[in-house]
Design an enzyme around this catalytic site. Sequence first.
Site, short mmCIF file in Angstrom:
data_model
loop_
_atom_site.label_atom_id
_atom_site.label_comp_id
_atom_site.label_asym_id
_atom_site.label_seq_id
_atom_site.Cartn_x
_atom_site.Cartn_y
_atom_site.Cartn_z
N THR A 59 9.36 84.70 -20.19
CA THR A 59 8.16 83.95 -19.79
C THR A 59 8.41 83.10 -18.57
O THR A 59 7.56 82.94 -17.71
CB THR A 59 7.67 83.07 -20.95
OG1 THR A 59 7.22 83.93 -21.98
CG2 THR A 59 6.54 82.15 -20.53
N THR A 99 12.84 83.46 -24.31
CA THR A 99 13.23 82.49 -25.35
C THR A 99 13.48 83.16 -26.70
O THR A 99 14.25 82.67 -27.50
CB THR A 99 12.13 81.44 -25.55
OG1 THR A 99 10.93 82.14 -25.94
CG2 THR A 99 11.89 80.64 -24.29
N ASP A 100 12.85 84.32 -26.96
CA ASP A 100 12.90 84.88 -28.32
C ASP A 100 14.32 85.09 -28.82
O ASP A 100 14.61 84.85 -29.98
CB ASP A 100 12.14 86.22 -28.38
CG ASP A 100 10.65 86.01 -28.22
OD1 ASP A 100 9.89 86.99 -28.29
OD2 ASP A 100 10.25 84.84 -28.00
N LYS A 138 15.95 79.06 -32.05
CA LYS A 138 14.52 78.90 -31.72
C LYS A 138 13.80 78.71 -33.05
O LYS A 138 13.69 79.64 -33.84
CB LYS A 138 13.98 80.11 -30.97
CG LYS A 138 12.50 79.97 -30.58
CD LYS A 138 12.01 81.13 -29.73
CE LYS A 138 10.53 80.92 -29.37
NZ LYS A 138 9.99 82.02 -28.54
#
Length: 439
Positions: free
Chosen positions: A91, A167-168, A246
């Site tokens: 992202t 980020t995942d 996360k």
Amino acid sequence: MTNPKPGDFVEVATAEETIRGTLLQSPELEKDVVIIKLPSGYNLGISKNKIKKISLLPQPQSLHEKAAVVTTAKKTASKLPKISILHTGGTIASKVDYRTGGVIARFTPEEILEMFPELKELADIDSRLIRNMWSEDMRFAHYNLMAKEVAKEAAKGVDGVIITHGTDTMHYSSAALAFALERVSIPVILVGSQRSSDRGSTDAAVNLISAAYFIANSDFAGVAICMHENMSDTSSLILPATKVRKMHTSRRDAFRPVNSTAIARVDFENKNLAFLTPAYTKKDKQGKIKLKLFNDKLKVGILKTHPNMYASEFAAYAGFDGLVIEGFALGQAPINQVDEFTAEHKKNLSAIEALCKKMPVAMASQSIYGRLQMNVYSTARDLQAAGVIGNLSDMTPETTFVKLAWLLSNYKKDEVKELVTRNLRGEITERTEPNSFLV
Ligand code: DAS
């Protein structure tokens, strides 16, 4: 005069004001609104019934031309620390596609740099793309790619490396790099964002600039993650590569330390930093990274235990090289035949025993926080007797998975069993501190 189309630089005149910016595609559901991307990066919607005139203007100097100017300017000798930014996508390197409303990976390294000019005040930045991908598609081969690129930059004598990343799975990649970069002597900071960089609410700027500030102003060496500390834009945390996860699908402060505390806080507003841990590895620019990479052909799985399990779920991993069982709490799994409903559980235990004869089977806890204690209940004692390893580990399931794959890539099987629970990169702590839960 041709009608302006999305992407053109325009001036919109209403009764109250004139606005200049890039015309964007109006979403299907907002055809009566004209959307303009302002030079600041914010998007502005203007009702068509308020618009008196839209004029086409010459395109301003493109980001690339500006970047070329910046690159030329950069050639002048700089006393600033040298930081390499390696882009992998996610992202942070994406834009909102107003046609679909979705997020698409689009930015070039130059565009990212141009969006955050503050970076160039902090360091002499080199920025290049190594992949442009969503992190859910990362594989062991990408860990090797990133590790090799970091080693190349370190060999050039840079003061630090920033890796922009989705980020995942960023916490998997940070753990993987912590293991693969043996004797890492410079800071390697992974940075992502939960909001695409072209949106006014993006967290990319704070995360990227905080990471650069940390590299430029501290003596830290090692792999870490830099993401928001809370929902505001005031501070970021530098988080331990092998003890971070996360923990929220969308909040900007989604990354939290697990069974650990943050390494440091970067106060973005006041531009200062504070270490939150007394012990950390210090920079050693004479140090030479030793690469210990992943065997990208290895098959390692994670199987989360759940009520109503069947032996076939365990047996499915018979052709694998290693398995992490994400068990219940202190290290349990459904293996006890206690009544007429649990005959399958005896078969579960036999299936686990069969796997342990073929490969290392390591336990991790789906409680995420806390430590495995596999001598408390008979269930976990029986699992250890069957050959399951990992007792007393306080690693997250993700770090356990990455470590098992890395050990299998670099050590013999009998060494692996001993090394799983030996602390190598800060992934296992001696004591579980009370302030390391949900912080
Ligand atoms: N798909 C997500 C990823 O690449 C986007 C993001 O959160 O960066 O991890």
